[in-house]
Design a protein around this motif. Structure first.
Motif, short mmCIF file in Angstrom:
data_model
loop_
_atom_site.label_atom_id
_atom_site.label_comp_id
_atom_site.label_asym_id
_atom_site.label_seq_id
_atom_site.Cartn_x
_atom_site.Cartn_y
_atom_site.Cartn_z
N VAL A 339 0.84 -1.20 0.00
CA VAL A 339 0.00 0.00 0.00
C VAL A 339 0.87 1.25 0.00
CG1 VAL A 339 -1.64 1.34 1.39
CG2 VAL A 339 -2.03 -1.10 1.00
N SER A 340 1.96 1.25 0.77
CA SER A 340 2.87 2.39 0.74
C SER A 340 3.50 2.55 -0.64
CB SER A 340 3.96 2.22 1.79
OG SER A 340 3.47 2.51 3.08
N ALA A 341 3.83 1.45 -1.29
CA ALA A 341 4.45 1.52 -2.61
C ALA A 341 3.54 2.17 -3.64
CB ALA A 341 4.86 0.11 -3.07
N ILE A 342 2.26 1.82 -3.62
CA ILE A 342 1.36 2.40 -4.62
C ILE A 342 1.09 3.87 -4.33
CG2 ILE A 342 0.30 0.17 -5.10
CD1 ILE A 342 -2.18 1.13 -3.53
N LYS A 343 1.17 4.24 -3.05
CA LYS A 343 0.96 5.64 -2.70
C LYS A 343 2.07 6.51 -3.27
CE LYS A 343 -0.86 9.18 -0.67
NZ LYS A 343 0.24 10.09 -0.99
N VAL A 344 3.26 5.95 -3.43
CA VAL A 344 4.37 6.67 -4.06
C VAL A 344 4.26 6.59 -5.58
CG1 VAL A 344 6.88 6.76 -4.36
CG2 VAL A 344 5.90 6.28 -2.10
N ALA A 345 4.04 5.39 -6.09
CA ALA A 345 4.15 5.16 -7.53
C ALA A 345 3.05 5.83 -8.34
CB ALA A 345 4.14 3.65 -7.81
N ALA A 346 1.79 5.71 -7.90
CA ALA A 346 0.67 6.16 -8.74
C ALA A 346 0.67 7.66 -8.99
CB ALA A 346 -0.65 5.70 -8.13
N PRO A 347 0.75 8.50 -7.95
CA PRO A 347 0.75 9.94 -8.26
C PRO A 347 2.01 10.41 -8.98
CG PRO A 347 1.06 9.59 -5.91
CD PRO A 347 0.70 8.26 -6.50
N THR A 348 3.13 9.72 -8.75
CA THR A 348 4.36 10.08 -9.46
C THR A 348 4.20 9.81 -10.94
OG1 THR A 348 5.72 9.62 -7.51
CG2 THR A 348 6.84 9.65 -9.64
N VAL A 349 3.67 8.65 -11.30
CA VAL A 349 3.42 8.33 -12.70
C VAL A 349 2.42 9.31 -13.30
CG1 VAL A 349 2.32 6.64 -14.23
CG2 VAL A 349 4.04 5.89 -12.56
N ALA A 350 1.35 9.59 -12.57
CA ALA A 350 0.33 10.51 -13.07
C ALA A 350 0.93 11.88 -13.33
CB ALA A 350 -0.83 10.60 -12.09
N GLN A 351 1.73 12.36 -12.40
CA GLN A 351 2.33 13.68 -12.56
C GLN A 351 3.23 13.72 -13.79
OE1 GLN A 351 4.45 15.04 -9.11
NE2 GLN A 351 4.98 17.01 -10.00
#
Length: 408
Positions: A339-351
Motif C-alpha cells: 500500500v505504501s508503494a502504490i501511494k508513491v508510484a501512482a501519483p508520481t506516474v500521473a504527474q
C-alpha cells in the motif's frame, strides 16, 4: 494470483466509464467556468453550490446503480480488487467521484462509521452521508507541527464528564468548503500520558457546533478544489457528547490504519484514470497538430515518451491491483509495504504523464481550456496527502531491510 474482476465488477466498470464519458465529461468545462466566476466575484474563497446539472447527474447515477460503489464487500459492496478498476474509471474526471458519491473524504469517513461507528453514530451521520443529503470533512493535519508524523497532533480532545472539549487548529481539512458539510471527523490528543499510539481519539463534531470556525479556505497552487475545498479550521472550547468519540478513546491510530489502506487503493487507481486521460489528450493533440511540417508525435522523441507513459501506467496499475489483492487476502496488516508503494508510484506516474501532456499541448496545457493544469496539481498534491512520499518509502525500506535482519 488472479487480478481478473468479477463479472459484476467488470459490468460496473464499463457502466461507469460510459457514464463518465457520455454524461459527466460534456458538462465539466461549463461547471469549472462557473466555479471560476464565483471565485472572481467573491474573492477566491466562495463556498461552492452544486448546480442543477450536478444534482441531475447524481439522480441518473443512482437510477443506474452507480451510487456508493466504494462500499466494502462485507457491507454489500465490492472487494478492493473489484473496486480498483471502478475507481480508475472515476479518475477520468475530477467531478465523477462526487457525482457517484464515492469521493474523498466522504468515502473514507463512511468506511470509518461502517467499521467503527456506534449504531447511533451511523444513524445520525452515515445514513444521510450515503444518501447524499450531507457531506463531511476530515480534520487531522495541523499547521503548527510536522503532520507527516501523526503522533505530533496537538489539538486537544479532553474528556470532561459526559463531554469532550476540543481546542486547537487544523488545516487542509478536506470537505469543509462544501455547503452541505454537516460533520467533521477530528483527530485530537485525549490521553497525553498513554503509549505513543494510544494518545489520540477521533471525534465526530457537527459543522455548526459552537466554537467551530473556518478561518480561511486554502488554495492548492491556485485551485480551490471545488466542490469540497480545504480549509483552516479553529476549535475553541467545542463541546460534544462523549458518545461522539468513534470506537472509544485512544483508538485514533487503529481507526486511521483501517481507513487508509483501502482509501489509498482508491486514490492510486483514480490517479491511473487521470494519467490515462492525460495520455489520451496527448495522443489526440500530437496527431492533430503539426509543427515544422510534421505531426507533433513525430517530433522531439514524443513517440518514445508516449511509449514510456504507456509502460509506466500499466506497471503502476499492476502494482495497485497486487496491493488490492493482498488487502483482500491478508487485510491491512498484510499489505503495509504494498500500500505504501502504490501511494508513491501512482501519483508520481500521473504527474509525469500529465507533465508530458501539458508539454505537447504547449501554452494551452497551462490554461483552463484543458483539464491538465488541474490534473497536474491534483497528482502533485496526492504526493503529500495521506503521507508524503518520504514516509511511504521509509515504510517500504524498513520492511525490505527487515528481511535481512535489520531491526531484530
Amino acid at each position: 494470483m488472479d487480478f481478473s474482476p468479477s463479472p459484476r465488477a467488470a459490468a460496473l466498470t464499463e457502466a461507469v466509464r460510459a457514464f463518465v464519458r457520455d454524461e459527466i465529461a460534456p458538462v465539466e468545462r461549463q461547471l469549472h467556468e462557473r466555479a471560476a466566476e464565483m471565485r472572481r466575484q467573491h474573492g477566491g474563497s466562495a463556498l461552492w453550490h452544486a448546480p442543477d446539472e450536478v444534482r441531475d447527474l447524481q439522480r441518473k447515477a443512482r437510477e443506474r446503480g452507480l451510487w456508493n460503489l466504494f462500499l466494502p464487500a462485507d457491507h454489500g459492496g465490492l472487494s478492493n480488487l473489484d473496486y480498483a478498476p471502478v475507481a480508475e474509471a472515476t479518475g477520468w474526471s475530477a467531478l465523477a467521484p462526487f457525482v457517484l458519491n464515492c469521493n474523498a473524504p466522504d468515502s473514507g469517513n463512511a468506511e470509518v462509521l461502517l467499521r467503527y461507528g456506534s449504531p447511533a453514530q451511523r444513524e445520525r451521520w452515515l445514513e444521510p452521508l450515503l444518501d447524499g443529503r450531507i457531506r463531511s470533512a476530515f480534520a487531522m493535519t495541523e499547521p503548527a507541527v510536522a503532520s507527516s508524523d501523526a503522533t505530533n497532533m496537538q489539538l486537544t480532545a479532553v474528556i470532561e464528564g459526559d463531554e469532550v472539549v476540543l481546542n486547537g487548529r487544523k488545516w487542509w481539512t478536506t470537505g469543509i468548503g462544501h455547503p452541505d458539510c454537516a460533520v467533521l471527523i477530528v483527530m485530537g490528543l485525549s490521553h497525553p500520558d498513554a503509549p505513543r499510539h494510544a494518545r489520540h481519539s477521533m471525534v465526530l463534531v457537527p459543522r455548526d457546533a459552537p466554537g467551530v470556525k473556518v478561518e480561511r479556505m486554502l488554495d492548492t497552487m491556485g485551485f480551490f478544489d471545488e466542490p469540497f475545498g480545504h480549509g483552516e479550521v479553529s476549535f475553541t472550547d467545542v463541546r460534544v457528547p462523549v458518545s461522539e468519540i468513534v470506537a472509544g478513546p485512544g483508538r485514533a491510530f487503529e481507526i486511521a490504519q483501517g481507513r487508509l489502506g483501502p482509501g489509498r487503493v482508491h486514490h492510486a487507481m483514480r490517479m491511473i484514470g487521470l494519467a490515462e486521460r492525460a495520455l489520451h489528450l496527448a495522443c489526440e493533440r500530437g496527431l492533430s497538430r503539426t509543427a515544422f511540417g510534421r505531426p507533433l508525435v513525430e517530433l522531439g522523441g514524443n513517440r518514445e515518451r508516449i511509449a514510456d507513459a504507456r509502460i509506466a501506467i500499466d506497471s503502476a496499475r499492476l502494482l495497485i491491483l497486487h496491493a488490492a489483492w493482498k488487502l483482500d487476502r491478508y487485510g491491512p496488516a498484510g499489505a503495509v509495504s504494498e500500500v505504501s508503494a502504490i501511494k508513491v508510484a501512482a501519483p508520481t506516474v500521473a504527474q509525469q504523464v500529465v507533465d508530458f501532456a501539458m508539454q505537447i499541448h504547449g501554452g494551452a496545457g497551462l490554461s483552463s481550456d484543458f483539464p491538465l493544469a488541474e490534473a497536474w496539481t491534483a497528482a502533485r498534491a496526492v504526493r503529500l496527502a495521506d503521507g508524503p512520499d518520504e514516509v511511504h518509502k521509509s515504510t517500504v525500506a524498513r520492511r525490505e531491510l527487515a528481511k535481512h535482519g535489520a531491526g531484530r
